[in-house]
Design a protein around this motif. Structure first.
Motif, PDB file in Angstrom:
ATOM      1  N   THR A  72       0.859  -1.183   0.000  1.00 23.72           N
ATOM      2  CA  THR A  72       0.000   0.000   0.000  1.00 23.72           C
ATOM      3  C   THR A  72       0.898   1.237   0.000  1.00 23.72           C
ATOM      4  O   THR A  72       2.119   1.133   0.171  1.00 23.72           O
ATOM      5  N   ARG A  73       0.263   2.393  -0.111  1.00 21.71           N
ATOM      6  CA  ARG A  73       1.009   3.661  -0.178  1.00 21.71           C
ATOM      7  C   ARG A  73       1.961   3.873   1.032  1.00 21.71           C
ATOM      8  O   ARG A  73       3.118   4.237   0.825  1.00 21.71           O
ATOM      9  N   GLN A  88      -5.310   2.371  -7.038  1.00 18.62           N
ATOM     10  CA  GLN A  88      -5.744   3.405  -7.985  1.00 18.62           C
ATOM     11  C   GLN A  88      -4.559   4.035  -8.712  1.00 18.62           C
ATOM     12  O   GLN A  88      -4.602   4.242  -9.910  1.00 18.62           O
ATOM     13  N   LEU A 102      -3.068  -4.063   6.478  1.00 15.23           N
ATOM     14  CA  LEU A 102      -3.599  -2.945   5.672  1.00 15.23           C
ATOM     15  C   LEU A 102      -5.101  -2.817   5.927  1.00 15.23           C
ATOM     16  O   LEU A 102      -5.787  -3.791   6.224  1.00 15.23           O
ATOM     17  N   GLY A 114      -7.692  -1.610   3.979  1.00 14.75           N
ATOM     18  CA  GLY A 114      -8.720  -1.868   2.963  1.00 14.75           C
ATOM     19  C   GLY A 114      -9.317  -0.600   2.393  1.00 14.75           C
ATOM     20  O   GLY A 114     -10.477  -0.587   1.976  1.00 14.75           O
ATOM     21  N   GLN A 135      -8.753   3.149  -2.327  1.00 17.68           N
ATOM     22  CA  GLN A 135      -7.669   3.441  -3.284  1.00 17.68           C
ATOM     23  C   GLN A 135      -6.742   2.243  -3.451  1.00 17.68           C
ATOM     24  O   GLN A 135      -6.083   2.108  -4.471  1.00 17.68           O
ATOM     25  N   ASP A 190      -7.138  -5.340  13.998  1.00 17.08           N
ATOM     26  CA  ASP A 190      -8.348  -4.602  14.381  1.00 17.08           C
ATOM     27  C   ASP A 190      -9.565  -5.299  13.780  1.00 17.08           C
ATOM     28  O   ASP A 190      -9.771  -5.268  12.558  1.00 17.08           O
ATOM     29  N   ALA A 227     -11.546  -3.430  11.192  1.00 21.15           N
ATOM     30  CA  ALA A 227     -10.893  -2.899   9.977  1.00 21.15           C
ATOM     31  C   ALA A 227     -11.791  -3.124   8.753  1.00 21.15           C
ATOM     32  O   ALA A 227     -12.310  -4.228   8.559  1.00 21.15           O
ATOM     33  N   ASP A 265      -5.393 -10.763  14.078  1.00 25.60           N
ATOM     34  CA  ASP A 265      -4.186 -11.047  14.889  1.00 25.60           C
ATOM     35  C   ASP A 265      -3.133  -9.990  14.580  1.00 25.60           C
ATOM     36  O   ASP A 265      -3.220  -9.282  13.563  1.00 25.60           O
TER      37      ASP A 265
HETATM   38  C1  LIG Z   1      -5.473  10.149  -4.852  1.00 23.42           C
HETATM   39  C2  LIG Z   1      -5.010   9.028  -3.971  1.00 23.42           C
HETATM   40  C3  LIG Z   1      -4.529   7.896  -4.581  1.00 23.42           C
HETATM   41  C4  LIG Z   1      -4.102   6.827  -3.770  1.00 23.42           C
HETATM   42  N1  LIG Z   1      -3.657   5.697  -4.395  1.00 23.42           N
HETATM   43  C5  LIG Z   1      -3.306   4.624  -3.656  1.00 23.42           C
HETATM   44  C6  LIG Z   1      -2.905   3.402  -4.263  1.00 23.42           C
HETATM   45  O1  LIG Z   1      -2.831   3.260  -5.489  1.00 23.42           O
HETATM   46  N2  LIG Z   1      -2.596   2.369  -3.454  1.00 23.42           N
HETATM   47  C7  LIG Z   1      -2.657   2.451  -2.075  1.00 23.42           C
HETATM   48  O2  LIG Z   1      -2.370   1.468  -1.401  1.00 23.42           O
HETATM   49  N3  LIG Z   1      -3.005   3.601  -1.489  1.00 23.42           N
HETATM   50  C8  LIG Z   1      -3.347   4.682  -2.216  1.00 23.42           C
HETATM   51  N4  LIG Z   1      -3.712   5.831  -1.589  1.00 23.42           N
HETATM   52  C9  LIG Z   1      -3.666   5.867  -0.126  1.00 23.42           C
HETATM   53  C10 LIG Z   1      -4.894   5.219   0.501  1.00 23.42           C
HETATM   54  O3  LIG Z   1      -5.932   6.182   0.567  1.00 23.42           O
HETATM   55  C11 LIG Z   1      -4.628   4.720   1.930  1.00 23.42           C
HETATM   56  O4  LIG Z   1      -4.079   5.765   2.689  1.00 23.42           O
HETATM   57  C12 LIG Z   1      -3.664   3.531   1.980  1.00 23.42           C
HETATM   58  O5  LIG Z   1      -4.069   2.516   1.077  1.00 23.42           O
HETATM   59  C13 LIG Z   1      -3.664   2.982   3.389  1.00 23.42           C
HETATM   60  O6  LIG Z   1      -2.635   2.026   3.508  1.00 23.42           O
HETATM   61  P1  LIG Z   1      -2.652   0.978   4.692  1.00 23.42           P
HETATM   62  O7  LIG Z   1      -3.915   0.213   4.651  1.00 23.42           O
HETATM   63  O8  LIG Z   1      -1.362   0.246   4.612  1.00 23.42           O
HETATM   64  O9  LIG Z   1      -2.559   1.912   5.987  1.00 23.42           O
HETATM   65  P2  LIG Z   1      -3.631   2.232   7.080  1.00 23.42           P
HETATM   66  O10 LIG Z   1      -4.886   2.736   6.478  1.00 23.42           O
HETATM   67  O11 LIG Z   1      -2.932   3.085   8.078  1.00 23.42           O
HETATM   68  O12 LIG Z   1      -3.976   0.825   7.727  1.00 23.42           O
HETATM   69  C14 LIG Z   1      -3.068   0.068   8.469  1.00 23.42           C
HETATM   70  C15 LIG Z   1      -3.830  -1.125   8.990  1.00 23.42           C
HETATM   71  O13 LIG Z   1      -2.910  -1.983   9.657  1.00 23.42           O
HETATM   72  C16 LIG Z   1      -3.534  -2.496  10.798  1.00 23.42           C
HETATM   73  N5  LIG Z   1      -2.448  -2.842  11.729  1.00 23.42           N
HETATM   74  C17 LIG Z   1      -1.689  -2.013  12.486  1.00 23.42           C
HETATM   75  N6  LIG Z   1      -0.793  -2.720  13.189  1.00 23.42           N
HETATM   76  C18 LIG Z   1      -1.014  -4.020  12.889  1.00 23.42           C
HETATM   77  C19 LIG Z   1      -0.396  -5.235  13.314  1.00 23.42           C
HETATM   78  N7  LIG Z   1       0.623  -5.231  14.166  1.00 23.42           N
HETATM   79  N8  LIG Z   1      -0.895  -6.391  12.809  1.00 23.42           N
HETATM   80  C20 LIG Z   1      -1.929  -6.414  11.935  1.00 23.42           C
HETATM   81  N9  LIG Z   1      -2.540  -5.282  11.509  1.00 23.42           N
HETATM   82  C21 LIG Z   1      -2.068  -4.107  11.963  1.00 23.42           C
HETATM   83  C22 LIG Z   1      -4.434  -1.391  11.302  1.00 23.42           C
HETATM   84  O14 LIG Z   1      -5.508  -1.932  12.079  1.00 23.42           O
HETATM   85  C23 LIG Z   1      -4.912  -0.762  10.006  1.00 23.42           C
HETATM   86  O15 LIG Z   1      -6.141  -1.327   9.594  1.00 23.42           O
HETATM   87  C24 LIG Z   1      -4.148   6.916  -2.361  1.00 23.42           C
HETATM   88  C25 LIG Z   1      -4.634   8.080  -1.775  1.00 23.42           C
HETATM   89  C26 LIG Z   1      -5.068   9.114  -2.564  1.00 23.42           C
HETATM   90  C27 LIG Z   1      -5.599  10.350  -1.901  1.00 23.42           C
END
Ligand SMILES: Cc1cc2nc3c(=O)[nH]c(=O)nc-3n(C[C@H](O)[C@H](O)[C@H](O)COP(=O)(O)OP(=O)(O)OC[C@H]3O[C@@H](n4cnc5c(N)ncnc54)[C@H](O)[C@@H]3O)c2cc1C
Length: 334
Positions: A242-243, A259, A274, A276, A279, A296, A299, A311
């Motif tokens: 992810t980003r 996206q 991640l 979900g 994007q 979580d 999530a 987990d």
């Molecule tokens: C215009 C635009 C385009 C974008 N394009 C993309 C794209 O192409 N791809 C992309 O990925 N993102 C994109 N993003 C970003 C996207 O909106 C999200 O911010 C991103 O996908 C979130 O990544 P994440 O799920 O890793 O992080 P978070 O949303 O921070 O989620 C982290 C997750 O990890 C869990 N977690 C934390 N610690 C643990 C642990 N120890 N064990 C298990 N779970 C844990 C948490 O409960 C949480 O659910 C874009 C954003 C914009 C504005």
């Protein structure tokens, strides 16, 4: 530029004379839009030693190809490419211009849009016409889908990533008109690409991998990320992210799914740590079986997957790797 009801354009891209899949996919979309608008599909292709390369463009649905074939265009030159495309657009007055969200396209599209004083929607996942023939450029945003239109200015410009649209069936019997483009002598040359050094991608390509493991912010740190990478290795899977994983420097931008990244359609997708966000998940809609590991239980990713594991990934992933290896050893012993 005024409202012209002009052609639908695709700015195609090639590497070593090989047309990129995203260009063919955009031509497929351009064909649909042009048929609805009652206009033609025109493609601009710039490069060197392109010879018979336009044929796949016609096979995908182009009516006319503007071909800039010159040693000066051998490498992508942002200023020169922009200049040529803008001049041609001012002459041809396209109604719509589609560009791939590739490294080049992401730079070229805003350069061209700014020069033509028009709007641009990046990373579209759907392109449809409304009842007035205006292009609805659909992107994921604010947890849902947003439709952006550019009713006043022309052309209406949009980018889309590889795999967002299907590759059209190629009709090899189809031909069209090739119009050679001259490279004017007085082009700006403040920025010049002198050499291109290719980096071979590591591991399995994400787009064609049967198993994809994607890691997110929940990895926590480099050590957590290495565990997720190890899981991918144990499963002989491609590693995506992810980003935040890119922002943290754990993974390269070329492995980002979603996206503004890659579209994947594996038999098995495992999302680790991640949330979900749309994007990201817009990039995995083609996956057959989806699994998420998140600590979580609330999530949002759990609403989208087939199997959810609540987990801490830093505890669960090493155990999972051991179990996979144990299983694999047993299989070899049998
Ligand atoms: C215009 C635009 C385009 C974008 N394009 C993309 C794209 O192409 N791809 C992309 O990925 N993102 C994109 N993003 C970003 C996207 O909106 C999200 O911010 C991103 O996908 C979130 O990544 P994440 O799920 O890793 O992080 P978070 O949303 O921070 O989620 C982290 C997750 O990890 C869990 N977690 C934390 N610690 C643990 C642990 N120890 N064990 C298990 N779970 C844990 C948490 O409960 C949480 O659910 C874009 C954003 C914009 C504005």
């Amino acid at each position: 530029m005024g409202n012209t009801n002009g052609p639908v354009w695709v700015i195609a891209e090639q590497i070593d004379g090989r047309i990129l899949a995203v260009s063919l996919q955009l031509i497929g979309q351009a064909r649909k839009l042009a048929d609805e608008l009652g206009t033609s599909v025109e493609v601009v292709l710039l490069g060197d030693k392109l010879g018979g390369q336009p044929q796949p463009l016609f096979a995908a649905g182009a009516d006319r190809v503007y071909l800039g074939d010159s040693p000066e265009l051998a490498f992508y030159q942002p200023e020169i490419y922009t200049e040529i495309i803008v001049k041609l657009a001012q002459e041809r007055q396209p109604e719509i211009v589609l560009i791939g969200s590739t490294a080049r396209g992401r730079e070229l599209a805003p350069l061209v849009a700014a020069r033509l004083a028009t709007g641009l929607t990046a990373h579209c996942i759907e392109l449809v016409l409304d009842e007035n023939g205006i292009l609805e450029q659909i992107i994921p945003a604010y947890g849902g889908l947003l439709s952006i239109t550019c009713p006043e200015r022309r052309p209406q410009m949009a980018t889309a990533a590889t795999g967002v649209f299907p590759t059209p069936e190629l009709d090899e019997t189809k031909t069209g008109e090739i119009i050679p483009l001259e490279v004017p002598a007085d082009l700006p040359r403040r920025i010049q690409t002198l050499e291109v050094v290719r980096q071979e991608p590591e591991g399995m390509p994400l787009e064609s991998a049967p198993i994809v493991v994607a890691g997110g912010a929940g990895a926590g740190d480099v050590e957590g990320w290495h565990q997720i990478a190890e899981l991918a290795k144990a499963l002989n899977a491609a590693l995506g992210c992810t980003r935040p994983a890119v922002d943290e420097g754990w993974a390269g931008l070329e492995t980002m799914i979603g996206q503004s990244g890659k579209m994947v359609s594996p038999e098995l997708y495992i999302g680790v740590g991640l949330s979900g966000e749309l994007q990201h998940t817009v990039g995995i809609v083609g996956a057959q079986v989806m699994v998420a590991i998140n600590n979580d239980p609330q999530a949002p990713v759990f609403e989208q997957v087939d199997y959810g594991i609540v987990d801490d990934c830093r505890e669960f992933v090493p155990v999972l790797i051991d179990k996979i290896r144990e299983y694999q050893e047993k299989q070899v012993a049998c």
